[in-house]
Design an enzyme around this catalytic site. Structure first.
Site, mmCIF file in Angstrom:
data_model
loop_
_atom_site.group_PDB
_atom_site.id
_atom_site.type_symbol
_atom_site.label_atom_id
_atom_site.label_comp_id
_atom_site.label_asym_id
_atom_site.label_seq_id
_atom_site.Cartn_x
_atom_site.Cartn_y
_atom_site.Cartn_z
ATOM 1 N N LYS A 127 -42.512 23.324 -14.660
ATOM 2 C CA LYS A 127 -42.918 22.576 -13.463
ATOM 3 C C LYS A 127 -43.501 23.569 -12.453
ATOM 4 O O LYS A 127 -44.628 23.997 -12.641
ATOM 5 C CB LYS A 127 -41.762 21.713 -12.983
ATOM 6 C CG LYS A 127 -41.577 20.548 -13.994
ATOM 7 C CD LYS A 127 -40.382 19.659 -13.848
ATOM 8 C CE LYS A 127 -40.373 18.654 -14.999
ATOM 9 N NZ LYS A 127 -39.141 17.889 -15.119
ATOM 10 N N HIS A 141 -36.243 20.835 -10.508
ATOM 11 C CA HIS A 141 -37.205 20.450 -9.468
ATOM 12 C C HIS A 141 -37.101 21.313 -8.224
ATOM 13 O O HIS A 141 -37.584 20.930 -7.158
ATOM 14 C CB HIS A 141 -37.047 18.968 -9.121
ATOM 15 C CG HIS A 141 -37.514 18.102 -10.240
ATOM 16 N ND1 HIS A 141 -38.831 17.767 -10.435
ATOM 17 C CD2 HIS A 141 -36.837 17.567 -11.281
ATOM 18 C CE1 HIS A 141 -38.949 17.042 -11.527
ATOM 19 N NE2 HIS A 141 -37.760 16.907 -12.062
ATOM 20 N N THR A 187 -36.482 25.059 -15.433
ATOM 21 C CA THR A 187 -37.623 24.923 -16.340
ATOM 22 C C THR A 187 -38.702 25.929 -15.961
ATOM 23 O O THR A 187 -38.791 26.347 -14.799
ATOM 24 C CB THR A 187 -38.217 23.498 -16.298
ATOM 25 O OG1 THR A 187 -39.228 23.377 -17.300
ATOM 26 C CG2 THR A 187 -38.851 23.191 -14.952
ATOM 27 N N THR A 207 -34.672 26.476 -34.087
ATOM 28 C CA THR A 207 -36.046 26.128 -33.743
ATOM 29 C C THR A 207 -36.811 27.392 -33.374
ATOM 30 O O THR A 207 -36.231 28.341 -32.830
ATOM 31 C CB THR A 207 -36.087 25.074 -32.606
ATOM 32 O OG1 THR A 207 -37.416 24.617 -32.443
ATOM 33 C CG2 THR A 207 -35.580 25.617 -31.290
ATOM 34 N N THR A 208 -38.080 27.409 -33.690
ATOM 35 C CA THR A 208 -38.910 28.583 -33.432
ATOM 36 C C THR A 208 -38.968 28.885 -31.938
ATOM 37 O O THR A 208 -39.039 27.966 -31.114
ATOM 38 C CB THR A 208 -40.321 28.341 -34.000
ATOM 39 O OG1 THR A 208 -40.198 28.183 -35.414
ATOM 40 C CG2 THR A 208 -41.257 29.496 -33.703
ATOM 41 N N ARG A 236 -45.820 1.938 -21.644
ATOM 42 C CA ARG A 236 -46.408 3.088 -20.950
ATOM 43 C C ARG A 236 -47.788 3.452 -21.481
ATOM 44 O O ARG A 236 -47.995 3.503 -22.678
ATOM 45 C CB ARG A 236 -45.473 4.295 -21.054
ATOM 46 C CG ARG A 236 -44.201 4.049 -20.273
ATOM 47 C CD ARG A 236 -43.198 5.153 -20.401
ATOM 48 N NE ARG A 236 -41.964 4.744 -19.741
ATOM 49 C CZ ARG A 236 -41.207 5.545 -19.002
ATOM 50 N NH1 ARG A 236 -41.534 6.794 -18.850
ATOM 51 N NH2 ARG A 236 -40.111 5.075 -18.435
ATOM 52 N N SER A 292 -35.106 14.106 -9.008
ATOM 53 C CA SER A 292 -36.565 14.109 -9.085
ATOM 54 C C SER A 292 -37.209 12.777 -8.750
ATOM 55 O O SER A 292 -38.398 12.725 -8.482
ATOM 56 C CB SER A 292 -36.994 14.525 -10.475
ATOM 57 O OG SER A 292 -36.579 13.557 -11.417
ATOM 58 N N THR A 344 -36.725 5.172 -16.274
ATOM 59 C CA THR A 344 -36.716 6.375 -15.436
ATOM 60 C C THR A 344 -35.982 6.099 -14.117
ATOM 61 O O THR A 344 -35.266 6.961 -13.608
ATOM 62 C CB THR A 344 -38.162 6.842 -15.175
ATOM 63 O OG1 THR A 344 -38.842 6.914 -16.432
ATOM 64 C CG2 THR A 344 -38.198 8.202 -14.523
ATOM 65 N N SER A 376 -20.059 13.808 -14.631
ATOM 66 C CA SER A 376 -21.510 13.812 -14.544
ATOM 67 C C SER A 376 -21.995 12.866 -13.443
ATOM 68 O O SER A 376 -21.539 11.727 -13.332
ATOM 69 C CB SER A 376 -22.039 13.368 -15.918
ATOM 70 O OG SER A 376 -23.417 13.151 -15.902
HETATM 71 C C1 LIG Z 1 -38.407 17.446 -16.385
HETATM 72 C C2 LIG Z 1 -36.933 17.574 -16.290
HETATM 73 C C3 LIG Z 1 -36.195 18.264 -17.249
HETATM 74 C C4 LIG Z 1 -36.817 18.735 -18.512
HETATM 75 O O1 LIG Z 1 -37.584 19.880 -18.306
HETATM 76 P P1 LIG Z 1 -38.824 20.136 -19.286
HETATM 77 O O2 LIG Z 1 -39.061 21.599 -19.153
HETATM 78 O O3 LIG Z 1 -39.937 19.280 -18.818
HETATM 79 O O4 LIG Z 1 -38.372 19.748 -20.667
HETATM 80 C C5 LIG Z 1 -34.848 18.476 -17.028
HETATM 81 N N1 LIG Z 1 -34.230 18.012 -15.922
HETATM 82 C C6 LIG Z 1 -34.900 17.314 -14.992
HETATM 83 C C7 LIG Z 1 -34.173 16.822 -13.801
HETATM 84 C C8 LIG Z 1 -36.257 17.050 -15.151
HETATM 85 O O5 LIG Z 1 -36.914 16.312 -14.260
#
Ligand SMILES: *Cc1c(COP(=O)(O)O)cnc(C)c1O
Length: 442
Positions: free
Chosen positions: A259, A228, A256, A288-289, A21, A200, A374, A148
């Site tokens: 995104k 997503h 998230t 973790t912080t 990559r 995604s 991926t 899953s």
């Molecule tokens: C990008 C992604 C995540 C991780 O989210 P981040 O905030 O980027 O760490 C989790 N699940 C899916 C399906 C994703 O595409």
């Protein structure tokens, strides 16, 4: 240096398989999204790389997950810079040791409200939220079975693996297979069904209602990754579960902030008790912080904006449809996606990389090749993500560039028909894409 050849071999192997990559060096400029400055090192074949000699050019980004351009939204930028000015930069420690910055308290309220849940918990990323939750919750359920979807994201797979609990994989979006697995278990055995709303890499959507029905019938908890979809679907950006009126049928909704919301961080929402358990038991949360307060402030601003404005969502969907139509009209092999994600079939790692390189070098267009792991080998693709800020001129430039690239690389121009779909499936691409099929004269 010791053991260097092992590392060298490991990298060589990736290169031999055409899946080494390379990350593009990009600098986004506020106000000009989706354009960015792309830098490369000037290297002559035999010259040693001189990292100080770089050249720069403007390119159009077609593969950002800042789907709505919120990362450059005025109010989001202002919220972050005000917060930094007022509160400072870092959080100063884990929440366990140093307490919770007030913006995170507010953010968690905002997120619980977004999904109509009792509570929310914020993590440093979406990856961590999946990993921490799915490695922790199953351990609290005696003899838990995790079920899953086979296409689940790496972060979910990692979490499930770390839980050490029994797991079964169901074929992607296959309700019959899911039911077979559920029906084979004692109904009293605790189970968790883990899946995504929008996948995604393909842009397809899970049958959420039917999965929730099966979960009720067979006594399973439901965990959905809406990464997503949050910000982009539903009247307030609550994702596909909001759009379909199903948020209350899902036990844990994960998302998230990085995104469509354009910032950073991940979260889960659910009942107060479930959230309290993850807060109290998950090492990936505890040790973790916390996110910097300014990140939380920016995320709040972005979420609130998208709760109250549908303009970005409508523009986004319109641009997506226009892009799909333009590519379809040129007989480029669009894969059937029901969402804003537009995968373009290549099916070969080397050609996929070459197409991406050519788009960047000759056409100033950035689309990262999507290769194994991926996506499965042999299903390599270009993954195109339009935003509300891509204009019709951008779409035209993209289409022309792809046609030139396909011609140059002798890639086939033909409507994608899915190698493992049956005959009746072949008609469905334009249907699934909701495209207008223009009848040509012949
Ligand atoms: C990008 C992604 C995540 C991780 O989210 P981040 O905030 O980027 O760490 C989790 N699940 C899916 C399906 C994703 O595409």
């Amino acid at each position: 240096m010791k053991h260097q050849h092992y590392f060298e071999n490991a990298i060589d192997q990736l290169q031999a398989e055409n899946r080494y990559r390379v990350f593009a060096d990009l600098e986004r400029v506020v106000g000009s999204f989706p354009k960015a400055i792309y830098r490369t090192c000037d290297t002559n074949q035999d010259e040693v790389k001189d990292r100080t000699k770089t050249s720069a050019k403007e390119v159009t980004i077609w593969c950002s997950n800042d789907y709505l351009g919120m990362g450059q939204h005025e109010s989001v930028i202002r919220a972050m810079s005000d917060s930094v000015s007022n509160i400072g930069t870092g959080a100063g420690g884990t929440r366990n040791i140093s307490g919770t910055s007030h913006p995170i308290v507010e953010l968690e309220k905002e997120l619980a409200d977004l999904h109509g849940k009792e509570a929310a918990l914020v993590f440093t990323s979406g990856f961590v939220s999946n990993q921490a939750t799915l490695s922790t919750l199953p351990k609290l359920l005696p003899n838990c079975l995790i079920i899953s979807d086979e296409f689940n994201h790496a972060s979910m797979i990692e979490g499930i693996r770390q839980s050490g609990c029994a797991k079964k994989i169901f074929r992607h979006n296959d309700l019959e297979h899911l039911e077979m697995i559920l029906a084979a278990e004692d109904v009293n055995r605790p189970k968790i069904i883990a899946f995504e709303s929008v996948y995604s890499m393909d842009g397809d959507v899970a049958p959420i209602r039917e999965i929730a029905d099966l979960a009720d019938q067979y006594n399973a908890l439901t965990y959905i990754d809406e990464v997503h979809a949050v910000g982009m679907y539903g009247d307030h950006g609550g994702g596909i579960t909001e759009r379909e009126g199903l948020a209350h049928r899902i036990d844990i909704i994960e998302g998230t902030l990085a995104k469509a919301f354009g910032v950073l961080g991940g979260y889960i929402t659910g009942t107060r008790k479930i959230i309290d358990c993850v807060r109290s038991y998950a090492p990936g949360f505890i040790f973790t912080t916390a996110l910097p307060p300014a990140i939380a402030s920016a995320a709040i601003s972005s979420i609130q904006h998208l709760k109250n404005s549908s303009l970005e969502r409508e523009q986004h969907q319109l641009r997506v449809l226009e892009t799909k139509q333009a590519l379809y009209d040129e007989e480029l092999p669009l894969m059937p996606s029901q969402t804003h994600i537009i995968p373009l079939w290549v099916g070969d790692a080397d050609l996929c990389k070459k197409a991406s390189d050519r788009l960047m070098q000759e056409h100033d267009i950035y689309i990262q090749p999507i290769n194994y792991p991926t996506v499965p080998r042999g299903t390599e693709r270009l993954r195109i993500t339009p935003s509300p800020l891509h204009s019709q001129d951008h779409i035209k430039a993209l289409t022309d560039a792809l046609v030139e690239t396909w011609t140059f690389l002798e890639l086939p121009f033909e409507h994608y028909d899915g190698s493992n779909e049956d005959e009746t499936g072949k008609q469905s691409v334009s249907d699934q894409l909701q495209l207008v099929v223009h009848k040509s004269g012949g």
